[in-house]
Design a protein around this motif. Structure first.
Motif, short mmCIF file in Angstrom:
data_model
loop_
_atom_site.label_atom_id
_atom_site.label_comp_id
_atom_site.label_asym_id
_atom_site.label_seq_id
_atom_site.Cartn_x
_atom_site.Cartn_y
_atom_site.Cartn_z
N THR A 153 -54.32 -5.07 77.97
CA THR A 153 -52.95 -4.56 78.05
C THR A 153 -52.82 -3.45 79.10
N ASP A 154 -53.90 -3.21 79.85
CA ASP A 154 -53.80 -2.33 81.03
C ASP A 154 -53.30 -3.13 82.25
N ASP A 155 -52.80 -4.36 81.98
CA ASP A 155 -52.29 -5.24 83.04
C ASP A 155 -53.36 -5.59 84.07
N ARG A 156 -54.58 -5.77 83.57
CA ARG A 156 -55.69 -6.12 84.45
C ARG A 156 -56.42 -7.35 83.92
N HIS B 51 -61.63 -2.45 79.46
CA HIS B 51 -60.25 -2.24 79.93
C HIS B 51 -59.77 -0.88 79.44
N LYS C 226 -51.79 -6.80 89.61
CA LYS C 226 -51.24 -6.50 88.29
C LYS C 226 -51.02 -7.81 87.52
N VAL C 227 -51.67 -7.95 86.39
CA VAL C 227 -51.51 -9.15 85.56
C VAL C 227 -50.78 -8.71 84.30
N CYS C 228 -49.44 -8.80 84.35
CA CYS C 228 -48.61 -8.27 83.26
C CYS C 228 -48.97 -8.90 81.93
N ASN C 229 -49.16 -8.06 80.92
CA ASN C 229 -49.62 -8.56 79.63
C ASN C 229 -49.07 -7.64 78.55
N GLU C 230 -47.99 -8.10 77.91
CA GLU C 230 -47.36 -7.28 76.88
C GLU C 230 -47.64 -7.83 75.49
N TYR D 292 -47.67 -15.43 81.91
CA TYR D 292 -47.18 -14.23 82.60
C TYR D 292 -45.68 -14.19 82.35
#
Length: 374
Positions: free
Chosen positions: A241-244, A220, A262-266, A288
Motif C-alpha cells: 500500500t506504499d504504491d510500490r 514495503h 507508482k503502482v496505485c494500490n488502495e 489498477y
C-alpha cells in the motif's frame, strides 16, 4: 500476443454473479475450466472452451454454489483455487473464517477448516508431491498450514506481527512458502524447519538496518497485500500500500531494485495480480483502479493499460496456452482479454509494399539475408 491483448468483442463470460468478483482461478491441467468467487459468497465454475465453434460465443457457467446452496460461504469469498493435480476438487476461503474443500462432481463441501479470524488468502503448492499442505493467511499473525491428508491444522508458522494478507508456495521448491503481512514484511519459510523462517525480505538490502534496528527488514513502507512468484520460482513480485511493486531474487532475498513507478494500490485486503507464462519478456498484470496495468517484469516498463471494467478490478488470471487474460471486478463482470488477430494480407500484395506501421513491432521480421544488403 500479449502486447496486442484487447477486450474481445466476440467472447463473453456468462454473467452469474450479482456482486463483485474477488478471485479467479484457471485449472492448470487443460487450462479449460475457471472458478470465480464473489463478495456474496457465491462460487461459479465456467467452461472457457468454445463448444459452438462459432466466432462469437459465451463461456458458459457449468454450475455454481449459489446463495441457496446448503454449503455456501456466509461472507465474501476471497480466494478460490483448483486442486493442482486434477479437476475433481477445488478449494475456497472466505471472510466467514472458513476454508472449504469441494468435490467438483457433486458440488458438495467435502471438508471444512475453521479459523479464529477472517481468511484473506490460501494456496496449495503447484509442485508438491510429498505434502498436501494448504497455507492460509488470516487476521491472525500466525500462518496456518492445513493438511489435506489428515484434515488437521497442526502446523503454525510464527513471526509476523499483524494479519497475513497473501500467501504463495514457491513453484520451484515444494517446501518453500512466501507470506505477506500488514506488518510491512514478507517472509520466506521452509516448512520442514522447526523455526520455519528462512528470511525476511529487506527493501534496503541491508543498507539502512545498520543505522537503526527498527527499520530493519521491511519489504514495503505499508501493508504488503500481494505476492506472485515468477513461473520458474527464481523471482518473487510483491505489492504494497506504499504504491510500490518490488521484484526480489527469491534465492538470495535481494531487492532487484526494478522501478515500476507508482503502482496505485488502495486495497484493504489481498490484491490478486498475476504474471505471464512462457513469454519473452515476461509481463505482470496488476489491477489498477478500474483498469489493469501491464508491466514488463524485469525492466519495470508500463507497456499498456487495459480499460473495460466499470469499477475496481480485484483479480486477474493468465491462461498460458493461448496468452489470454481474464479479470474480475466489483462491477460483477468477468472480462476476457484476447490477443488481437493480425489482418490477413491479400495474396496479390506482397508484405514489402504494405505501409510498415500496420505491423506490430513484435511481429516484424528482423532477419535479413546477405543478398539484400548488397
Amino acid at each position: 500476443r500479449v502486447l496486442s491483448l484487447e477486450l474481445n468483442k466476440d467472447r463473453d463470460v456468462e454473467r452469474i454473479h450479482g456482486s463483485g468478483i474477488n478471485t479467479l482461478d484457471i485449472e492448470p491441467l487443460e487450462g479449460r475450466y475457471m472458478l470465480s468467487g464473489g463478495s456474496d459468497g457465491v462460487i461459479v465454475l465456467y467452461d472457457l472452451e468454445n463448444l459452438s465453434r462459432k466466432p462469437s460465443y459465451t463461456c458458459k457457467a457449468l454450475c455454481s454454489v449459489g446463495r441457496s446452496h446448503p454449503d455456501v460461504h456466509g461472507f465474501s469469498v476471497e480466494t478460490v483455487q483448483w486442486y493442482p493435480h486434477d479437476t475433481g476438487m477445488f478449494t475456497s476461503s472466505s471472510f466467514d473464517k472458513t476454508l472449504k474443500i469441494w468435490d467438483t462432481n457433486t458440488l458438495q463441501s467435502a471438508d471444512v477448516f475453521h479459523f479464529e479470524g477472517t481468511v484473506y488468502s490460501h494456496h496449495m503448492s503447484p509442485v508438491a508431491t510429498k505434502h498436501c499442505l494448504i497455507a492460509v493467511g488470516t487476521k491472525s499473525p500466525k500462518v496456518q498450514l492445513c493438511d489435506l491428508k489428515s484434515g488437521s491444522c497442526s502446523h503454525i508458522l510464527q513471526g509476523h506481527r499483524q494479519e497475513v494478507l497473501a500467501v504463495s508456495w514457491s513453484p520451484r521448491h515444494e517446501y518453500v512458502l512466501a507470506t505477506a503481512s500488514a506488518d510491512s514484511r514478507v517472509k520466506l519459510w521452509d516448512v520442514r524447519r522447526a523455526s520455519g523462517c528462512l528470511s525476511t525480505l529487506d527493501q534496503h538490502n541491508g543498507e539502512k538496518s545498520k543505522a537503526s534496528s527498527e527499520a530493519a527488514n521491511t519489504a514495503h513502507n505499508g501493508r504488503v497485500n500481494g505476492l506472485c512468484y515468477m513461473n520458474d520460482g527464481l523471482h518473487l513480485l510483491t505489492i504494497g500500500t506504499d504504491d510500490r511493486m518490488r521484484l526480489w531474487n527469491s534465492s538470495t532475498g535481494e531487492n532487484t531494485l526494478v522501478n515500476y513507478g507508482k503502482v496505485c494500490n488502495e486495497s484493504r485486503k489481498g490484491l490478486k495480480f498475476t504474471v505471464s507464462c512462457g513469454c519473452n519478456p515476461e509481463f505482470a498484470f496488476v489491477p489498477y483502479g478500474s483498469t489493469i496495468a501491464v508491466y514488463t517484469v524485469f525492466t519495470g516498463e508500463l507497456i499498456t493499460v487495459l480499460r473495460g471494467h466499470y469499477s475496481t478490478v480485484n483479480c486477474c488470471v493468465f491462461q498460458p496456452n493461448f496468452q489470454e487474460l481474464y479479470s474480475g471486478s466489483k462491477d460483477c463482470n468477468i472480462l476476457a482479454w484476447i490477443p488481437a488477430l493480425r489482418e490477413p494480407v491479400p495474396d496479390d500484395i506482397s508484405e514489402k509494399s504494405l505501409p510498415q506501421q500496420h505491423l506490430n513491432p513484435a511481429y516484424e521480421d528482423a532477419w535479413s539475408s546477405s543478398d539484400d544488403e548488397g
